[in-house]
Design a protein around this motif. Structure first.
Motif, PDB file in Angstrom:
ATOM      1  N   VAL A 108      -0.088 -10.042  -2.049  1.00 57.48           N
ATOM      2  CA  VAL A 108       0.678 -11.126  -2.653  1.00 57.48           C
ATOM      3  C   VAL A 108       0.617 -12.296  -1.680  1.00 57.48           C
ATOM      4  O   VAL A 108       1.015 -12.180  -0.520  1.00 57.48           O
ATOM      5  CB  VAL A 108       2.143 -10.717  -2.932  1.00 57.48           C
ATOM      6  CG1 VAL A 108       2.922 -11.896  -3.495  1.00 57.48           C
ATOM      7  CG2 VAL A 108       2.200  -9.541  -3.896  1.00 57.48           C
TER       8      VAL A 108
ATOM      9  N   THR B 212      -2.317  -3.914  -3.169  1.00 60.32           N
ATOM     10  CA  THR B 212      -2.274  -5.258  -3.741  1.00 60.32           C
ATOM     11  C   THR B 212      -1.822  -6.241  -2.680  1.00 60.32           C
ATOM     12  O   THR B 212      -0.968  -5.917  -1.858  1.00 60.32           O
ATOM     13  CB  THR B 212      -1.305  -5.306  -4.944  1.00 60.32           C
ATOM     14  OG1 THR B 212      -1.773  -4.405  -5.947  1.00 60.32           O
ATOM     15  CG2 THR B 212      -1.191  -6.689  -5.535  1.00 60.32           C
TER      16      THR B 212
ATOM     17  N   GLU C 260      -9.739  -4.317  -3.541  1.00 58.87           N
ATOM     18  CA  GLU C 260     -10.794  -3.384  -3.924  1.00 58.87           C
ATOM     19  C   GLU C 260     -11.648  -2.967  -2.732  1.00 58.87           C
ATOM     20  O   GLU C 260     -12.821  -2.702  -2.878  1.00 58.87           O
ATOM     21  CB  GLU C 260     -11.692  -4.022  -4.994  1.00 58.87           C
ATOM     22  CG  GLU C 260     -10.971  -4.446  -6.249  1.00 58.87           C
ATOM     23  CD  GLU C 260     -10.484  -3.278  -7.088  1.00 58.87           C
ATOM     24  OE1 GLU C 260     -10.966  -2.154  -6.894  1.00 58.87           O
ATOM     25  OE2 GLU C 260      -9.597  -3.507  -7.927  1.00 58.87           O
TER      26      GLU C 260
ATOM     27  N   LYS D 191      -0.644 -12.516  -7.083  1.00 57.66           N
ATOM     28  CA  LYS D 191      -0.934 -11.106  -6.851  1.00 57.66           C
ATOM     29  C   LYS D 191      -2.425 -10.858  -7.066  1.00 57.66           C
ATOM     30  O   LYS D 191      -2.980 -11.287  -8.066  1.00 57.66           O
ATOM     31  CB  LYS D 191      -0.137 -10.220  -7.809  1.00 57.66           C
ATOM     32  CG  LYS D 191       1.348 -10.261  -7.595  1.00 57.66           C
ATOM     33  CD  LYS D 191       2.062  -9.250  -8.459  1.00 57.66           C
ATOM     34  CE  LYS D 191       2.201  -9.746  -9.866  1.00 57.66           C
ATOM     35  NZ  LYS D 191       3.049  -8.893 -10.711  1.00 57.66           N
ATOM     36  N   ILE D 192      -3.040 -10.145  -6.105  1.00 55.86           N
ATOM     37  CA  ILE D 192      -4.463  -9.833  -6.198  1.00 55.86           C
ATOM     38  C   ILE D 192      -4.665  -8.371  -5.833  1.00 55.86           C
ATOM     39  O   ILE D 192      -4.239  -7.925  -4.760  1.00 55.86           O
ATOM     40  CB  ILE D 192      -5.302 -10.726  -5.257  1.00 55.86           C
ATOM     41  CG1 ILE D 192      -5.077 -12.196  -5.590  1.00 55.86           C
ATOM     42  CG2 ILE D 192      -6.776 -10.362  -5.348  1.00 55.86           C
ATOM     43  CD1 ILE D 192      -5.694 -13.153  -4.600  1.00 55.86           C
ATOM     44  N   LYS D 193      -5.339  -7.621  -6.703  1.00 55.40           N
ATOM     45  CA  LYS D 193      -5.656  -6.215  -6.444  1.00 55.40           C
ATOM     46  C   LYS D 193      -6.715  -6.135  -5.354  1.00 55.40           C
ATOM     47  O   LYS D 193      -7.717  -6.856  -5.389  1.00 55.40           O
ATOM     48  CB  LYS D 193      -6.161  -5.565  -7.735  1.00 55.40           C
ATOM     49  CG  LYS D 193      -6.500  -4.110  -7.603  1.00 55.40           C
ATOM     50  CD  LYS D 193      -5.263  -3.264  -7.534  1.00 55.40           C
ATOM     51  CE  LYS D 193      -5.632  -1.790  -7.576  1.00 55.40           C
ATOM     52  NZ  LYS D 193      -4.597  -0.952  -7.051  1.00 55.40           N
TER      53      LYS D 193
ATOM     54  N   ILE E 292       3.630  -3.727  -9.435  1.00 59.48           N
ATOM     55  CA  ILE E 292       2.481  -3.828  -8.523  1.00 59.48           C
ATOM     56  C   ILE E 292       1.920  -2.428  -8.344  1.00 59.48           C
ATOM     57  O   ILE E 292       2.659  -1.495  -8.073  1.00 59.48           O
ATOM     58  CB  ILE E 292       2.901  -4.416  -7.156  1.00 59.48           C
ATOM     59  CG1 ILE E 292       3.249  -5.893  -7.307  1.00 59.48           C
ATOM     60  CG2 ILE E 292       1.808  -4.212  -6.129  1.00 59.48           C
ATOM     61  CD1 ILE E 292       3.685  -6.559  -6.020  1.00 59.48           C
ATOM     62  N   ASN E 293       0.615  -2.304  -8.496  1.00 56.21           N
ATOM     63  CA  ASN E 293      -0.072  -1.046  -8.243  1.00 56.21           C
ATOM     64  C   ASN E 293      -0.850  -1.171  -6.943  1.00 56.21           C
ATOM     65  O   ASN E 293      -1.891  -1.828  -6.904  1.00 56.21           O
ATOM     66  CB  ASN E 293      -1.020  -0.701  -9.396  1.00 56.21           C
ATOM     67  CG  ASN E 293      -0.280  -0.412 -10.669  1.00 56.21           C
ATOM     68  OD1 ASN E 293       0.721   0.280 -10.664  1.00 56.21           O
ATOM     69  ND2 ASN E 293      -0.759  -0.960 -11.771  1.00 56.21           N
ATOM     70  N   PRO E 294      -0.360  -0.574  -5.858  1.00 52.85           N
ATOM     71  CA  PRO E 294      -1.015  -0.685  -4.558  1.00 52.85           C
ATOM     72  C   PRO E 294      -2.426  -0.113  -4.573  1.00 52.85           C
ATOM     73  O   PRO E 294      -2.689   0.801  -5.356  1.00 52.85           O
ATOM     74  CB  PRO E 294      -0.120   0.133  -3.635  1.00 52.85           C
ATOM     75  CG  PRO E 294       1.169   0.274  -4.357  1.00 52.85           C
ATOM     76  CD  PRO E 294       0.852   0.219  -5.814  1.00 52.85           C
TER      77      PRO E 294
ATOM     78  N   TYR F 121       8.566  -9.554  -7.989  1.00 57.94           N
ATOM     79  CA  TYR F 121       7.112  -9.399  -8.078  1.00 57.94           C
ATOM     80  C   TYR F 121       6.685  -8.625  -9.318  1.00 57.94           C
ATOM     81  O   TYR F 121       5.503  -8.554  -9.629  1.00 57.94           O
ATOM     82  CB  TYR F 121       6.562  -8.704  -6.835  1.00 57.94           C
ATOM     83  CG  TYR F 121       6.617  -9.528  -5.573  1.00 57.94           C
ATOM     84  CD1 TYR F 121       6.996 -10.860  -5.585  1.00 57.94           C
ATOM     85  CD2 TYR F 121       6.291  -8.972  -4.347  1.00 57.94           C
ATOM     86  CE1 TYR F 121       7.052 -11.609  -4.426  1.00 57.94           C
ATOM     87  CE2 TYR F 121       6.332  -9.707  -3.179  1.00 57.94           C
ATOM     88  CZ  TYR F 121       6.721 -11.029  -3.231  1.00 57.94           C
ATOM     89  OH  TYR F 121       6.764 -11.768  -2.077  1.00 57.94           O
TER      90      TYR F 121
ATOM     91  N   THR G 181      -5.817   0.500   4.385  1.00 60.15           N
ATOM     92  CA  THR G 181      -5.268  -0.847   4.240  1.00 60.15           C
ATOM     93  C   THR G 181      -4.527  -1.317   5.491  1.00 60.15           C
ATOM     94  O   THR G 181      -4.755  -2.443   5.939  1.00 60.15           O
ATOM     95  CB  THR G 181      -4.378  -0.942   2.986  1.00 60.15           C
ATOM     96  OG1 THR G 181      -5.196  -0.656   1.840  1.00 60.15           O
ATOM     97  CG2 THR G 181      -3.775  -2.321   2.828  1.00 60.15           C
TER      98      THR G 181
ATOM     99  N   TYR H 100       0.855  -1.187   0.000  1.00 57.78           N
ATOM    100  CA  TYR H 100       0.000   0.000   0.000  1.00 57.78           C
ATOM    101  C   TYR H 100       0.888   1.233   0.000  1.00 57.78           C
ATOM    102  O   TYR H 100       2.086   1.157   0.285  1.00 57.78           O
ATOM    103  CB  TYR H 100      -0.937   0.006   1.216  1.00 57.78           C
ATOM    104  CG  TYR H 100      -0.201   0.227   2.517  1.00 57.78           C
ATOM    105  CD1 TYR H 100      -0.182   1.480   3.104  1.00 57.78           C
ATOM    106  CD2 TYR H 100       0.490  -0.806   3.147  1.00 57.78           C
ATOM    107  CE1 TYR H 100       0.509   1.701   4.286  1.00 57.78           C
ATOM    108  CE2 TYR H 100       1.174  -0.597   4.321  1.00 57.78           C
ATOM    109  CZ  TYR H 100       1.184   0.652   4.886  1.00 57.78           C
ATOM    110  OH  TYR H 100       1.883   0.877   6.052  1.00 57.78           O
TER     111      TYR H 100
END
Length: 80
Positions: A56, A54, A66, A62-64, A50-52, A47, A16, A8
């Protein structure tokens, strides 16, 4: 035990880390949650991009994220 790294940016995201603490309390020793503030720490090169925010999971998936429900669901699925 499942290891979940939460990436984050504290400059734009204050929720987060709070959610991570709640989930750590909820799931206890079933999960290791590591919070990584990308404004202070670098994302490991392995990795990729990665766009925080996210998550891992176990250094592989890796999963965004929401929102709160998304993060809780990610942790639940990773454990069970």
């Amino acid at each position: 035990m499942v290891k979940i790294e939460l990436f984050y940016n504290s400059n734009t995201d204050t929720e987060t880390p709070k959610l991570a603490n709640e989930l750590k309390d909820k799931f206890g020793n079933k999960v290791e949650i590591v919070k990584i503030d990308t404004s202070e720490e670098q994302i490991p090169e392995s990795y990729g991009i990665i766009n925080p925010p996210t998550a891992v999971i176990n250094e592989k998936q890796k999963i965004k994220i929401e929102g709160h429900d998304s993060l809780s669901e990610i942790v639940s699925k990773a454990i069970f």
